[in-house]
Scaffold this motif. Structure first.
Motif, PDB file in Angstrom:
ATOM      1  N   MET A 111     -44.778  21.263   4.648  1.00 45.66           N
ATOM      2  CA  MET A 111     -44.742  20.177   3.670  1.00 45.66           C
ATOM      3  C   MET A 111     -43.369  20.050   3.020  1.00 45.66           C
ATOM      4  N   PHE A 112     -42.737  21.182   2.737  1.00 47.93           N
ATOM      5  CA  PHE A 112     -41.380  21.132   2.172  1.00 47.93           C
ATOM      6  C   PHE A 112     -40.409  20.475   3.156  1.00 47.93           C
ATOM      7  N   LEU A 113     -40.513  20.838   4.430  1.00 53.00           N
ATOM      8  CA  LEU A 113     -39.645  20.239   5.446  1.00 53.00           C
ATOM      9  C   LEU A 113     -39.891  18.743   5.561  1.00 53.00           C
ATOM     10  N   THR A 114     -41.136  18.335   5.381  1.00 53.23           N
ATOM     11  CA  THR A 114     -41.467  16.904   5.418  1.00 53.23           C
ATOM     12  C   THR A 114     -40.870  16.179   4.218  1.00 53.23           C
ATOM     13  N   ILE A 115     -40.966  16.791   3.044  1.00 55.46           N
ATOM     14  CA  ILE A 115     -40.378  16.183   1.841  1.00 55.46           C
ATOM     15  C   ILE A 115     -38.861  16.090   1.985  1.00 55.46           C
ATOM     16  N   MET A 116     -38.252  17.083   2.604  1.00 59.13           N
ATOM     17  CA  MET A 116     -36.806  17.054   2.806  1.00 59.13           C
ATOM     18  C   MET A 116     -36.406  15.935   3.760  1.00 59.13           C
ATOM     19  N   ALA A 117     -37.270  15.614   4.729  1.00 55.35           N
ATOM     20  CA  ALA A 117     -37.013  14.465   5.607  1.00 55.35           C
ATOM     21  C   ALA A 117     -37.065  13.178   4.797  1.00 55.35           C
ATOM     22  N   CYS A 118     -38.004  13.101   3.869  1.00 53.58           N
ATOM     23  CA  CYS A 118     -38.100  11.944   2.971  1.00 53.58           C
ATOM     24  C   CYS A 118     -36.843  11.837   2.116  1.00 53.58           C
ATOM     25  N   ASP A 119     -36.358  12.968   1.629  1.00 53.66           N
ATOM     26  CA  ASP A 119     -35.137  12.990   0.828  1.00 53.66           C
ATOM     27  C   ASP A 119     -33.950  12.452   1.622  1.00 53.66           C
ATOM     28  N   ARG A 120     -33.812  12.877   2.887  1.00 54.94           N
ATOM     29  CA  ARG A 120     -32.713  12.395   3.747  1.00 54.94           C
ATOM     30  C   ARG A 120     -32.860  10.909   4.033  1.00 54.94           C
ATOM     31  N   ILE A 124     -29.980   8.185   2.858  1.00 51.84           N
ATOM     32  CA  ILE A 124     -29.196   7.472   3.870  1.00 51.84           C
ATOM     33  C   ILE A 124     -29.585   5.997   3.975  1.00 51.84           C
ATOM     34  N   CYS A 125     -30.878   5.720   3.906  1.00 47.88           N
ATOM     35  CA  CYS A 125     -31.349   4.345   4.108  1.00 47.88           C
ATOM     36  C   CYS A 125     -31.433   3.538   2.819  1.00 47.88           C
ATOM     37  N   GLN A 126     -31.653   4.210   1.685  1.00 51.87           N
ATOM     38  CA  GLN A 126     -31.744   3.508   0.407  1.00 51.87           C
ATOM     39  C   GLN A 126     -30.910   4.238  -0.651  1.00 51.87           C
ATOM     40  N   PRO A 127     -29.616   4.370  -0.427  1.00 54.95           N
ATOM     41  CA  PRO A 127     -28.780   5.182  -1.333  1.00 54.95           C
ATOM     42  C   PRO A 127     -28.754   4.668  -2.773  1.00 54.95           C
ATOM     43  N   LEU A 128     -28.841   3.338  -2.974  1.00 55.29           N
ATOM     44  CA  LEU A 128     -28.792   2.789  -4.330  1.00 55.29           C
ATOM     45  C   LEU A 128     -30.048   3.138  -5.131  1.00 55.29           C
ATOM     46  N   ASN A 129     -31.167   3.301  -4.441  1.00 58.42           N
ATOM     47  CA  ASN A 129     -32.427   3.631  -5.114  1.00 58.42           C
ATOM     48  C   ASN A 129     -32.697   5.130  -5.173  1.00 58.42           C
ATOM     49  N   PRO A 131     -31.473   7.738  -6.960  1.00 56.59           N
ATOM     50  CA  PRO A 131     -31.751   8.384  -8.263  1.00 56.59           C
ATOM     51  C   PRO A 131     -33.093   7.968  -8.853  1.00 56.59           C
ATOM     52  N   VAL A 132     -33.548   6.751  -8.534  1.00 58.84           N
ATOM     53  CA  VAL A 132     -34.808   6.261  -9.086  1.00 58.84           C
ATOM     54  C   VAL A 132     -36.003   6.872  -8.358  1.00 58.84           C
ATOM     55  N   ILE A 133     -35.924   6.884  -7.010  1.00 57.37           N
ATOM     56  CA  ILE A 133     -37.051   7.389  -6.210  1.00 57.37           C
ATOM     57  C   ILE A 133     -37.141   8.910  -6.286  1.00 57.37           C
ATOM     58  N   MET A 134     -36.024   9.584  -6.019  1.00 55.41           N
ATOM     59  CA  MET A 134     -36.018  11.048  -5.983  1.00 55.41           C
ATOM     60  C   MET A 134     -35.657  11.608  -7.362  1.00 55.41           C
ATOM     61  N   ASN A 135     -36.425  11.235  -8.366  1.00 55.60           N
ATOM     62  CA  ASN A 135     -36.167  11.758  -9.706  1.00 55.60           C
ATOM     63  C   ASN A 135     -36.824  13.122  -9.889  1.00 55.60           C
ATOM     64  N   TYR A 136     -36.542  13.741 -11.031  1.00 54.93           N
ATOM     65  CA  TYR A 136     -37.022  15.110 -11.260  1.00 54.93           C
ATOM     66  C   TYR A 136     -38.549  15.186 -11.273  1.00 54.93           C
ATOM     67  N   GLN A 137     -39.195  14.190 -11.890  1.00 52.40           N
ATOM     68  CA  GLN A 137     -40.662  14.191 -11.965  1.00 52.40           C
ATOM     69  C   GLN A 137     -41.277  14.116 -10.565  1.00 52.40           C
ATOM     70  N   PHE A 138     -40.681  13.282  -9.715  1.00 55.33           N
ATOM     71  CA  PHE A 138     -41.185  13.157  -8.348  1.00 55.33           C
ATOM     72  C   PHE A 138     -41.044  14.481  -7.595  1.00 55.33           C
ATOM     73  N   CYS A 139     -39.916  15.128  -7.758  1.00 59.35           N
ATOM     74  CA  CYS A 139     -39.679  16.406  -7.064  1.00 59.35           C
ATOM     75  C   CYS A 139     -40.688  17.467  -7.500  1.00 59.35           C
ATOM     76  N   VAL A 140     -40.940  17.546  -8.799  1.00 56.00           N
ATOM     77  CA  VAL A 140     -41.888  18.531  -9.320  1.00 56.00           C
ATOM     78  C   VAL A 140     -43.301  18.226  -8.828  1.00 56.00           C
ATOM     79  N   LYS A 141     -43.688  16.948  -8.869  1.00 58.69           N
ATOM     80  CA  LYS A 141     -45.023  16.559  -8.429  1.00 58.69           C
ATOM     81  C   LYS A 141     -45.235  16.880  -6.948  1.00 58.69           C
ATOM     82  N   MET A 142     -44.245  16.597  -6.118  1.00 60.30           N
ATOM     83  CA  MET A 142     -44.368  16.869  -4.687  1.00 60.30           C
ATOM     84  C   MET A 142     -44.432  18.370  -4.417  1.00 60.30           C
ATOM     85  N   THR A 143     -43.686  19.142  -5.187  1.00 58.79           N
ATOM     86  CA  THR A 143     -43.723  20.597  -5.029  1.00 58.79           C
ATOM     87  C   THR A 143     -45.095  21.148  -5.401  1.00 58.79           C
TER      88      THR A 143
END
Length: 311
Positions: A111-120, A124-129, A131-143
Motif C-alpha cells: 500500500m505504501f508503494l502504491t501511495i508513492m506511485a500516486c505521489d509521483r 509529474i502530471c499535476q505539479p501545480l495541484n 501542494p493541494v492534493i498531497m497535503n499533510y492531512q492526506f498523507c496522514v490519512k493514507m498512512t
C-alpha cells in the motif's frame, strides 16, 4: 485422524545441514540484515531532522524505511539464531505471530508503494495541484488507512489458517512461518483457505498493481512532452519504483498463488527472499541514497555527530 498425532510445535528449515554451510549462510543473511538496518536508519534520521526533507515524498519514504526495519526484523534474526544453534523449533503461538507480522508488513508495504506511485503521478502530471492534493492531512490519512487495512487483512488470514488442525509432519520447508507452507501440513481440507488467498490477492495486490500501472502509463505519456534533461530526471525516480513493485508483487504472487504441493526447499526459499529481504535492502539505495538531497542531509548529520564528539 484417529491415528494422527496433533502438532504442538513446528520445525523451521535451516540454512543447510552442514555446520560450515549454516555458518556461511547465516553470516550472509546477517550482513544483509545489518546493511538494511543501516540504510533505512540513515533515511529515517535524515528525513526527520532535515527540515528541507519535510515534504510528502520524504514523508512516505520515512514511513517506508520504518516499515522495512520492522519487516526484515520479523524473519532474519530468528532464522540466523535458529540456524546457528540448530534449534529450529518454533511454538504454534510464535508461528502465528510471525505469520501475522509478515503478512501485515507485506500488505502495508504494498500500500505504501502504491501511495508513492500516486505521489509521483501528482508531482509529474499535476505539479501545480501537488501542494493541494498531497497535503499533510492526506498523507496522514493514507498512512493510517494502510496500517488499519493491514491489521484487518493479516488478522483474517492468520485466524483462518490457525483454525485448521495440523497433524503428522511438523516440518515447515521455509526459514520462517508462512501460510502456503502451513497449508501443506494441514490434515483437513484447505480449499476455502486457498480461495480466500486467491480472491484477496486479486483484490488487494491486483488492485494495487493496476493502480500503479495506470499511474505510470499517465506519467510516461506526460514525460514524452518533457525536454530530454527533465525526462531523464523523472525516469530516474520512476523506474526504480517500478522495479521494486514488480519484484515484490511477482514474488508474493508466486509464493501464495502457486499450487499447494510439496516442492524443493530451495524453490520455496528463493522467492521468499525476494519479497522479505530484497525490497527492504534495496529501498534505501534506489529511493533515497541516490538522491542528492538525502545524501547531503546524511552528510550533515554524520559530520555534525563527528564534530560534536570532538568538542
Amino acid at each position: 485422524m484417529t491415528n494422527s498425532t496433533m502438532v504442538t510445535e513446528f520445525l523451521l528449515e535451516g540454512f543447510g545441514n552442514v555446520w560450515e554451510l549454516r555458518l556461511l549462510n547465516s553470516m550472509i543473511f546477517l550482513l544483509l540484515y545489518l546493511l538494511t538496518l543501516l540504510g533505512n536508519f540513515l533515511i529515517v534520521t535524515a528525513t526527520t531532522f532535515d527540515q528541507t526533507l519535510h515534504t510528502p515524498m520524504y514523508f512516505f519514504l520515512r514511513n517506508l524505511s520504518v516499515l522495512d526495519i520492522c519487516y526484515i526484523s520479523v524473519t532474519i534474526p530468528n532464522a540466523c539464531v535458529a540456524s546457528l544453534t540448530n534449534n529450529r523449533t518454533i511454538s504454534i503461538a510464535g508461528c502465528a505471530t510471525q505469520v501475522f507480522l509478515v503478512i501485515y508488513f507485506a500488505i502495508v508495504e504494498i500500500m505504501f508503494l502504491t501511495i508513492m506511485a500516486c505521489d509521483r503521478y501528482v508531482a509529474i502530471c499535476q505539479p501545480l495541484n501537488y501542494p493541494v492534493i498531497m497535503n499533510y492531512q492526506f498523507c496522514v490519512k493514507m498512512t493510517l488507512t494502510s496500517l488499519i487495512s493491514g491489521l484487518i487483512y493479516s488478522g483474517v488470514h492468520t485466524g483462518n489458517t490457525f483454525r485448521l488442525p495440523f497433524c503428522q509432519s511438523n516440518v515447515i520447508h521455509q526459514f520462517f512461518c508462512d501460510i502456503p507452507s502451513l497449508l501443506r501440513l494441514s490434515c483437513s481440507d484447505t480449499f476455502s483457505n486457498e480461495i480466500l488467498i486467491l480472491v484477496s490477492a486479486i483484490v488487494v495486490c491486483g488492485g494495487c498493481f493496476i493502480f500503479v500501472a495506470i499511474s505510470y502509463i499517465c506519467i510516461f505519456s506526460t514525460m514524452l512532452k518533457f525536454p530530454t534533461g527533465e525526462r531523464r530526471k523523472a525516469l530516474s525516480t520512476c523506474v526504480p519504483h517500478i522495479v521494486v513493485v514488480s519484484v515484490f508483487l511477482i514474488s508474493i504472487a508466486y509464493v501464495y498463488l502457486k499450487p499447494s504441493v510439496i516442492s524443493e526447499t530451495i524453490q520455496n526459499i528463493v522467492p521468499s527472499v525476494l519479497y522479505t529481504i530484497v525490497p527492504p535492502l534495496l529501498n534505501p539505495i534506489i529511493y533515497s541514497l541516490r538522491n542528492r538531497q538525502v545524501k547531503e542531509a546524511v552528510k550533515k548529520i554524520v559530520f555534525r555527530k563527528i564534530y560534536s564528539r570532538k568538542l
